[in-house]
Motif scaffolding. Structure first.
Motif, PDB file in Angstrom:
ATOM      1  N   ALA A 136       0.835  -1.130  -0.018  1.00 41.64           N
ATOM      2  CA  ALA A 136      -0.206  -0.071   0.053  1.00 41.64           C
ATOM      3  C   ALA A 136       0.823   1.248   0.078  1.00 41.64           C
ATOM      4  O   ALA A 136       0.533   2.296  -0.604  1.00 41.64           O
ATOM      5  N   ALA A 137       2.099   1.271   0.886  1.00 43.62           N
ATOM      6  CA  ALA A 137       3.049   2.367   0.963  1.00 43.62           C
ATOM      7  C   ALA A 137       3.618   2.761  -0.575  1.00 43.62           C
ATOM      8  O   ALA A 137       3.790   3.819  -0.932  1.00 43.62           O
ATOM      9  N   LEU A 138       4.005   1.669  -1.060  1.00 45.30           N
ATOM     10  CA  LEU A 138       4.764   1.698  -2.443  1.00 45.30           C
ATOM     11  C   LEU A 138       3.834   2.414  -3.485  1.00 45.30           C
ATOM     12  O   LEU A 138       4.116   3.220  -4.263  1.00 45.30           O
ATOM     13  N   THR A 139       2.445   1.747  -3.537  1.00 44.90           N
ATOM     14  CA  THR A 139       1.693   2.324  -4.659  1.00 44.90           C
ATOM     15  C   THR A 139       1.177   3.491  -4.227  1.00 44.90           C
ATOM     16  O   THR A 139       0.845   4.334  -5.409  1.00 44.90           O
ATOM     17  N   GLY A 395      -6.654  -2.696   1.079  1.00 40.14           N
ATOM     18  CA  GLY A 395      -7.011  -3.442   2.585  1.00 40.14           C
ATOM     19  C   GLY A 395      -6.038  -3.412   3.688  1.00 40.14           C
ATOM     20  O   GLY A 395      -5.794  -4.062   4.356  1.00 40.14           O
ATOM     21  N   SER A 396      -5.323  -2.248   3.405  1.00 42.31           N
ATOM     22  CA  SER A 396      -4.367  -1.768   4.560  1.00 42.31           C
ATOM     23  C   SER A 396      -4.819  -0.558   5.670  1.00 42.31           C
ATOM     24  O   SER A 396      -5.978  -0.196   5.492  1.00 42.31           O
ATOM     25  N   ASN A 397      -3.883  -0.251   6.404  1.00 40.40           N
ATOM     26  CA  ASN A 397      -4.044   0.899   7.339  1.00 40.40           C
ATOM     27  C   ASN A 397      -3.251   1.865   7.465  1.00 40.40           C
ATOM     28  O   ASN A 397      -2.022   1.506   7.152  1.00 40.40           O
ATOM     29  N   LEU A 398      -3.305   2.800   7.888  1.00 40.01           N
ATOM     30  CA  LEU A 398      -2.129   4.034   8.183  1.00 40.01           C
ATOM     31  C   LEU A 398      -1.046   3.451   9.230  1.00 40.01           C
ATOM     32  O   LEU A 398      -0.119   3.747   8.546  1.00 40.01           O
ATOM     33  N   PHE A 399      -1.496   2.749   9.974  1.00 40.07           N
ATOM     34  CA  PHE A 399      -0.358   2.177  10.975  1.00 40.07           C
ATOM     35  C   PHE A 399       0.616   1.108  10.156  1.00 40.07           C
ATOM     36  O   PHE A 399       1.862   1.077  10.689  1.00 40.07           O
TER      37      PHE A 399
END
Length: 432
Positions: A136-139, A395-399
Motif C-alpha cells: 500500500a505504501a509503495l503504490t 486493504g491496509s491501514n495507516l499504521f
C-alpha cells in the motif's frame, strides 16, 4: 485584520467538512464584503478563470485516462513493464513504480494512478509474499510520479494561474520525474529483505540472467498488445513538442485516440461509453469547481495586495535565494499537508510567484518546485489522499503503511531538494 478573518473562516469550514471549493468561495466573499470590494468583480473571476483554454486540458486528460482504464490498456502496460524488468530482484515492485510513471504520461493525475496501479498489481505483490502495508505504501508513493511525468494537471493549473508556458513546464518535469522514479526503485531494492514474508514469499527475490519464463513466454504477444498504450504518450508529448498541437489540443486528440482504440479492439461496448464520460465528467467537475471557487479567494487576496506584502516581507527577511527557497519549501510542505493539491497550487502560486521571480528563480523551475512540494502532501497526513486511496484498495491501514511511507517520503524530499538547488534538472532543455 480582514485576511485573518478570512483564513480563520476558511480553516473552520475545511475542518467541519465544507467542500473545498465552497469553503474558498465563501471566505473570499466574506473578505469582499468586509473590504467593500464590488461583488460583481469578484463573482466574475470564477467565469473568467474557467474560460482559460489551458484549463480545458484538465477534463480532456481525465477523460483520456478514464478511457484507458476502462479499456484495460493499463494492464497491458503493466505486463510490458514486467517484460523489461525481469532481471531485477523484487520485479513486481519495480513494475509498480515504472508503470506509475508511464501511467502519469496518460492521466496526469496522482490519485488516479494510485487507484489503477493498486488494482492491477497490489494483490499480485501480496500473493508473492510482500507485506500488505508495504504494498500500500509503495503504490501510494509511486502515485506522485503521475504528476512528475507529463502531462500533469497541477502543472496546467500552475501555468494558468501565473501565465507560464504549459509546454515548457511539461518538458521541464521529465528529468525530475526520471530521477524520482530511479530513487524509488533504489528504495524498493534496498527494502526487499525487510518487507517480504519468508514463509510465503514465492520467487520475489529471484533474479535471473536469463529471461524469466513466467513473463517472457508471452513476451511477443504482450509487446504487441501494449503498443496502443505506448503510442498515447507519443501523441501527447510528440504533438506538444513538435508544435503541432497545444497541450489542450493534445489532450483532445489523446482522448479520441483512446476511444477509437478500445472500440475497434472491442475492449468495451458502445453501451459503456456514456458511463465512461459520466465518470470522467464527475471527476473533472469536482476539480474545475475547486479551481473556479478558489479564484474568488485569490481575487480578494490580489485586491488586498497580499502577494506584494508577502514579497516585501520575504525580501525584508532575506535577499538570499538559497534561504528564500528553503523558506518556500517549508511553507509549501506545510500547506500540502492540509490542502487539496489543485487548491493549494491556485492559492500559493500567485502569492509566491512574484517574489520568486524577483529573487531570480526561473518561473518554470519554480513551478516544478511548487507542484512537487505540494504533491508530497499526498503521502503526508492528515490529508494524504494517495495513502487513503491505496489503503482502501489494498486493504491496509495507516499504521501498517507509515513506516514504509516514511522511507519514500524522505526520498521524495531529497529529490525535491535536488530540484530546488540544481536548476539544470528542470532547465536542461534550455541548454540546447
Amino acid at each position: 485584520m480582514t485576511l485573518g478573518i478570512m483564513v480563520i473562516v476558511l480553516v473552520i469550514m475545511l475542518v467541519v467538512g465544507v467542500p473545498v471549493g465552497f469553503a474558498f468561495a465563501m471566505s473570499g466573499v466574506l473578505g469582499a464584503v468586509i473590504s467593500n470590494f464590488p461583488l460583481g468583480t469578484v463573482a466574475s473571476s470564477s467565469y473568467y478563470t474557467l474560460t482559460s483554454i489551458p484549463l480545458l486540458a484538465i477534463p480532456l486528460f481525465i477523460l483520456a485516462g478514464e478511457i484507458m482504464n476502462r479499456g484495460r490498456l493499463i494492464d497491458r502496460l503493466v505486463d510490458l513493464c514486467g517484460i523489461f524488468l525481469f532481471w531485477l530482484k523484487g520485479r513486481l515492485g519495480h513494475v509498480a513504480i515504472v508503470a506509475s510513471a508511464f501511467l502519469g504520461a496518460m492521466t496526469g493525475s496522482s490519485v488516479a494512478t494510485v487507484a489503477a496501479i493498486s488494482s492491477s498489481i497490489g494483490n499480485k505483490m501480496m500473493d508473492k509474499g510482500y507485506d500488505r502495508g508495504y504494498v500500500a505504501a509503495l503504490t501510494a508513493s509511486s502515485g506522485l510520479l503521475g504528476v512528475l511525468i507529463p502531462p500533469s494537471i497541477p502543472l496546467i493549473v500552475y501555468g494558468a494561474a501565473v501565465g507560464a508556458s504549459v509546454s515548457e513546464l511539461f518538458i521541464a518535469t521529465i528529468v525530475p520525474g526520471i530521477v524520482m522514479t530511479i530513487a524509488y526503485m533504489l528504495v524498493h531494492g534496498l527494502s526487499l529483505k525487510k518487507v517480504l514474508n519468508k514463509d510465503t514469499a514465492v520467487g520475489a527475490l529471484e533474479a535471473s540472467n536469463a529471461k524469466d519464463p513466467e513473463v517472457m513466454k508471452n513476451a511477443k504477444k504482450s509487446i504487441i498488445n501494449a503498443i496502443p498504450a505506448m503510442i498515447m504518450p507519443l501523441i501527447i508529448l510528440g504533438g506538444i513538442y513538435s508544435g503541432l498541437t497545444t497541450p489542450t489540443e493534445a489532450a483532445a486528440v489523446a482522448g479520441l485516440y483512446a476511444l477509437i482504440i478500445i472500440l475497434v479492439g472491442k475492449m468495451i461496448g458502445f453501451h459503456q461509453i456514456p458511463e465512461i464520460f459520466f465518470t470522467a465528467a464527475k471527476t473533472a467537475g469536482g476539480i474545475m469547481c475547486i479551481i473556479a471557487f478558489t479564484s474568488v479567494f485569490n481575487k480578494i487576496l490580489t485586491l488586498m495586495q497580499v502577494p506584494q506584502q508577502i514579497a516585501q516581507i520575504t525580501i525584508g527577511l532575506t535577499d538570499n535565494k538559497i534561504f528564500f527557497l528553503m523558506f518556500v519549501n517549508i511553507l509549501l510542505f506545510c500547506v500540502g499537508m492540509f490542502m487539496e493539491t489543485n487548491a493549494a497550487v491556485l492559492l500559493m502560486a500567485p502569492l509566491l510567484y512574484p517574489t520568486a521571480v524577483a529573487m531570480g528563480v526561473d518561473p518554470v523551475q519554480f513551478g516544478i518546485i511548487l507542484v512537487t512540494n505540494i504533491e508530497i502532501g499526498l503521502i503526508t497526513p492528515p490529508m494524504a489522499a494517495n495513502i487513503y486511496v491505496s489503503a482502501r484498495i489494498n486493504g491496509s491501514n495507516l499504521f501498517e503503511m507509515w513506516p514504509h511511507v516514511f522511507k519514500f517520503l524522505l526520498t521524495s524530499i531529497a529529490v525535491l531538494l535536488l530540484i530546488t538547488y540544481v536548476p539544470a534538472l528542470t532547465l536542461w532543455w534550455k541548454m540546447f
